[in-house]
Enzyme design. Structure first.
Site, PDB file in Angstrom:
ATOM      1  N   GLU B  80       0.821  -1.216   0.000  1.00  0.00           N
ATOM      2  CA  GLU B  80       0.000   0.000   0.000  1.00  0.00           C
ATOM      3  C   GLU B  80       0.853   1.265   0.000  1.00  0.00           C
ATOM      4  OE1 GLU B  80      -0.545  -2.607   1.955  1.00  0.00           O
ATOM      5  OE2 GLU B  80      -2.616  -3.261   1.612  1.00  0.00           O
ATOM      6  N   LYS B 192     -17.899  -1.604   5.547  1.00  0.00           N
ATOM      7  CA  LYS B 192     -18.248  -2.656   4.590  1.00  0.00           C
ATOM      8  C   LYS B 192     -19.765  -2.710   4.370  1.00  0.00           C
ATOM      9  CE  LYS B 192     -16.697  -7.285   3.397  1.00  0.00           C
ATOM     10  NZ  LYS B 192     -15.981  -8.486   3.853  1.00  0.00           N
TER      11      LYS B 192
END
Ligand SMILES: Cc1ncc(C[n+]2csc(CCOP(=O)(O)OP(=O)(O)O)c2C)c(N)n1
Lengths: 174, 590
Positions: B80, B192
């Site tokens: 990342e 989510k």
């Protein structure tokens, strides 16, 4: 020279806003003496009152860094004499303080405090005023045995009137 | 189109209007998942490339992305940190907002270094992180970290979305905030469940946020006051930073210095706004900058700082900085004004607007004598430092001669990206900028590992330019895994590792200030050429001066990515140098 300054900060009412503001003090290693957060006169806009002891130059830099935050509408700093301000303190004492007949009533009266409630074992006294005043009352009540004491952060209003929210209007589209 | 005030779901408020590239097909109100809404919103903002790395909490977004593969390019980096630095390089090369994706927990925390880097170097980014379901927030759920809390000190703005309906507004605000005013990184953390749930999608880009004023109104009185000081000054010096290029003011800037004849010196991030050979370009400021501008900062009677923030690496000891000068500071960010150096006249404005106006009030002048004092000091620096660095008679190759050669051989519009350390300072000092070239480096944060991923982002953001990455052997190993990304996507960057087998810059400090006690700065390195080869990237190792030309030629004529390792003098030092705590005028030549 370090002096007491009161900061008034107007922000959007978003989760985490207070954190965004307080980390600016943390970064510069500044201790916050007191802090109060509440709604302002405009719905959805929150107002923080923060008291610090610092040098003027440092205060000015902090205020600019606070005002720079996207969700902060405005931030000001004031010297204490430019403000009307109050704090509130609550004192919890054992009910025996009354029974003893030692003049607690006089103390309450002379200090412009008030008796909020008397429960089975305890009584609670409230006093609003400046810190020195609530501290003075603390000393006077000490002999009766203070079970609990709490003092709020400062709330303050400027003596002069300014339109806090002019910024909302002058933000142009870009 | 006209904006309208409305309040969407949640507590984000603002005035919105249709984007210029309004695409009715994409934006037909329709029921979509939060995940799809994210992708659609990015498309509405004109996003072409996303750098990212998937994981549990962002899987719905990746699933939605699968259906949009033909509309948006996604680059899977190998870490990342690689994604965020690539997004930074992309943003700085293209002028657009860099976008990256990461999952919750470790995915998001791996972004933090790049976000902090983008924050201090004013790079516009929108980072979208997945988060655990809203019902799990605060429970130490699997891969839950407080991303909003962690990123707060290093973002211009961040926001957590727990309700799908907030997605269009949050993303619209994110782009608007990232790119307007003084640019910076924004994090949008999306739970989510918000990615899964469906709602009727409709997008409006942000044009205004009531609590946020990106561009201050130019105050003409401030401009006039600045002009008065400038017209009176006998020994003025311009210091310029990245603010000039960020506001697109290269042309206005040049007009201003050319009319007033004022010598101009640059910060590390201002470097490419003015050609190196411009007669008024007097070189780099600060710790490893040029002799003239550092020495003469304390002789100048006026400093005109434009889009720079008086970093301590530029100013040295503040108490003994610009001791004879009045200060004008042209700066978009009010919090930078009077932060480090007290100004006499502050022009709180966008650099381009300020310079466009200022040029009308200043007298045409030249400061020949004053300018020649810079040239005299340059000659001294040349004799004592530069000549030996770029034309050593013997010994191992020197970083400076390699950089000089690269500068000569690469095209005029090359994007040169550096990491952090000696090679970075040497490249800043010896790479010649043409006016069309661009420099990208980690300035404020000094992040080792920045260069390799940032150069791949730069290449993707500016495909027609040649991108040259110059890295130290230490920093190269911090994000070396991105060689895989470069190979997979055939990103045609030219990678030059200047290998001194030391953490060079730290070793230099140890030599100069810690009695040559080389505490843990020597490295036994792997065979880098073999490693590059393992990743499928051709390359060679160079350790002989006579092969310098031919190796660079081979690199530049090879299609696609190429890796060149140059073995350089192990214990070379970068000079001049302003030691920490010293005044800029105490700059040392050796
Ligand atoms: C992530 C990170 N860790 C540590 C440092 C401190 N640091 C600054 S320069 C440097 C040495 C860099 O060595 P190298 O990459 O070999 O480049 P050189 O100086 O030799 O050109 C170090 C360790 C840093 N800037 N960034």
């Amino acid at each position: 020279m370090k002096q007491e300054y009161t900061l008034s900060i107007f922000t959007e009412n978003h989760i985490g806003m207070l954190h965004r503001v307080t980390i600016i003090f943390t970064r510069r290693h500044i201790n916050i003496e007191s802090i109060t957060a509440s709604q302002s006169e405009v719905e959805g806009i929150h107002r923080y009152t923060i008291v610090i002891r610092e040098e003027l130059e440092q205060v000015q830099k902090v205020v600019k860094q606070i005002e720079k935050q996207v969700d902060v509408i405005r931030a000001h700093y004031h010297k204490t004499d430019e403000l009307i301000y109050q704090e509130i303190a609550l004192y919890k004492l054992s009910v025996s303080a009354i029974r003893d007949g030692l003049g607690i009533e006089t103390i309450i009266r002379e200090n412009n405090a008030r008796l909020l409630t008397i429960e089975k074992d305890h009584l609670i006294i409230e006093k609003t005023g400046h810190k020195e005043e609530t501290a003075e009352l603390f000393e006077k009540l000490k002999p009766f045995g203070i079970v609990e004491f709490v003092r709020s952060g400062r709330v303050a209003i400027m003596k002069d009137t300014v339109n806090e929210f002019e910024k909302l209007e002058y933000n142009e589209e870009v | 189109m006209k904006g309208s005030e409305f309040s969407s779901a949640g507590n984000l408020k603002g005035t919105y209007s249709f984007p210029d590239n309004f695409n009715p097909e994409l934006n037909k109100p329709a029921k979509v998942s939060g995940a799809e809404a994210i992708i659609k919103s990015l498309l509405m903002e004109g996003v072409e490339t996303i750098f990212g790395y998937p994981g549990g909490a962002i899987m719905p977004v990746y699933d939605a992305l699968y259906d949009y593969r033909d509309k948006v390019n996604h680059v899977l980096t190998r870490h990342e940190q690689g994604a965020v630095h690539a997004a930074q390089g992309y943003a700085r090369a293209s002028g657009k907002v860099g976008v990256c994706f990461a999952t919750s927990g470790p995915g998001a925390t791996n972004l933090i270094t790049g976000i902090a880097d983008a924050f201090i170097d004013s790079t516009p980014l929108v980072c979208i992180t997945g988060q655990v379901g809203s019902f799990l927030l605060g429970t130490d759920a699997f891969q839950e970290t407080d991303v909003v809390g962690i990123s707060m000190p290093v973002t211009k703005w961040n926001y957590q979305v727990t309700n799908a309906e907030e997605i269009p507004t949050a993303i619209a605000n994110a782009f608007y905030i990232a790119k307007s005013g003084r640019p910076g990184p924004v994090v949008i953390d999306i739970t989510k469940d918000a990615q899964f749930s469906e709602f009727v999608y409709y997008y409006q880009s942000a044009k205004k946020i009531r609590s946020y004023q990106p561009k201050p109104k130019l105050n003409i009185e401030q401009v006039k006051a600045a002009a008065t000081l400038i017209n009176k000054s006998e020994k003025p010096l311009v210091l310029f930073g990245q603010g000039v290029s960020l506001s697109g003011a290269d042309t206005e800037f040049r007009k201003f210095i050319e009319k007033t004849g004022i010598p101009a010196a640059w910060t590390l991030l201002g470097i490419s706004s003015l050609p190196t050979t411009h007669p008024l370009n007097v070189g780099m400021l600060g710790m490893h900058g040029n002799y003239g501008p550092n020495k003469l900062t304390n002789e100048a009677d006026l400093i005109i700082a434009i889009g720079m923030r008086f970093d301590d690496r530029v100013t040295g000891d503040l108490k003994r900085y610009a001791t004879n000068a009045k200060i004008i500071h042209i700066e978009i960010d009010d919090a930078e004004i009077d932060k480090n150096v007290k100004t006499d006249v502050a022009v709180h404005a966008d650099a381009k607007e300020a310079l466009t106006s200022l040029v009308n009030f200043v007298d045409k002048k030249n400061h020949e004598k004053w300018l020649s004092s810079f040239n005299t000091l340059y000659d001294e620096e040349f004799d004592q430092v530069i000549s030996k660095e770029i034309k050593p008679d013997a010994g191992k190759l020197r970083m400076a001669e390699v950089v000089k050669k690269l500068s000569e051989k690469t095209p005029d519009d090359t994007i040169v990206v550096t990491d952090v350390g000696q090679h970075q300072m040497v490249t800043a000092r010896y790479f010649e900028h043409s006016g069309k070239s661009l420099s990208i480096t980690s300035g404020g944060l000094g992040t080792m590992g920045f260069c390799l991923p940032a150069s791949m982002g730069a290449k993707i953001g500016s495909t027609d330019k040649s991108v040259l990455a110059i890295i130290g052997d230490g920093g190269f190993q911090m994000t070396i895994q991105e060689l895989a990304t470069i190979a997979q996507y055939k990103i045609g960057i030219k990678i030059v590792v200047l290998n001194n087998q030391f953490l060079g810059m730290v070793r230099q400090w140890q030599e100069l200030f810690f009695e040559s006690r080389y505490s843990f700065t020597e490295m036994t390195n792997p065979d880098f050429v073999k490693i590059a080869d393992g990743f499928g990237i051709p390359g060679r190792r160079l350790d002989q001066r006579e092969h310098l030309d031919s190796s660079i030629d081979e690199m530049l004529s090879t299609e696609g990515p190429y890796f060149l390792e140059v073995m350089v003098e192990q214990e070379d030092n970068v000079f001049p140098m302003v030691p920490t705590g010293a005044s800029v005028s105490e700059i040392r030549l050796s």
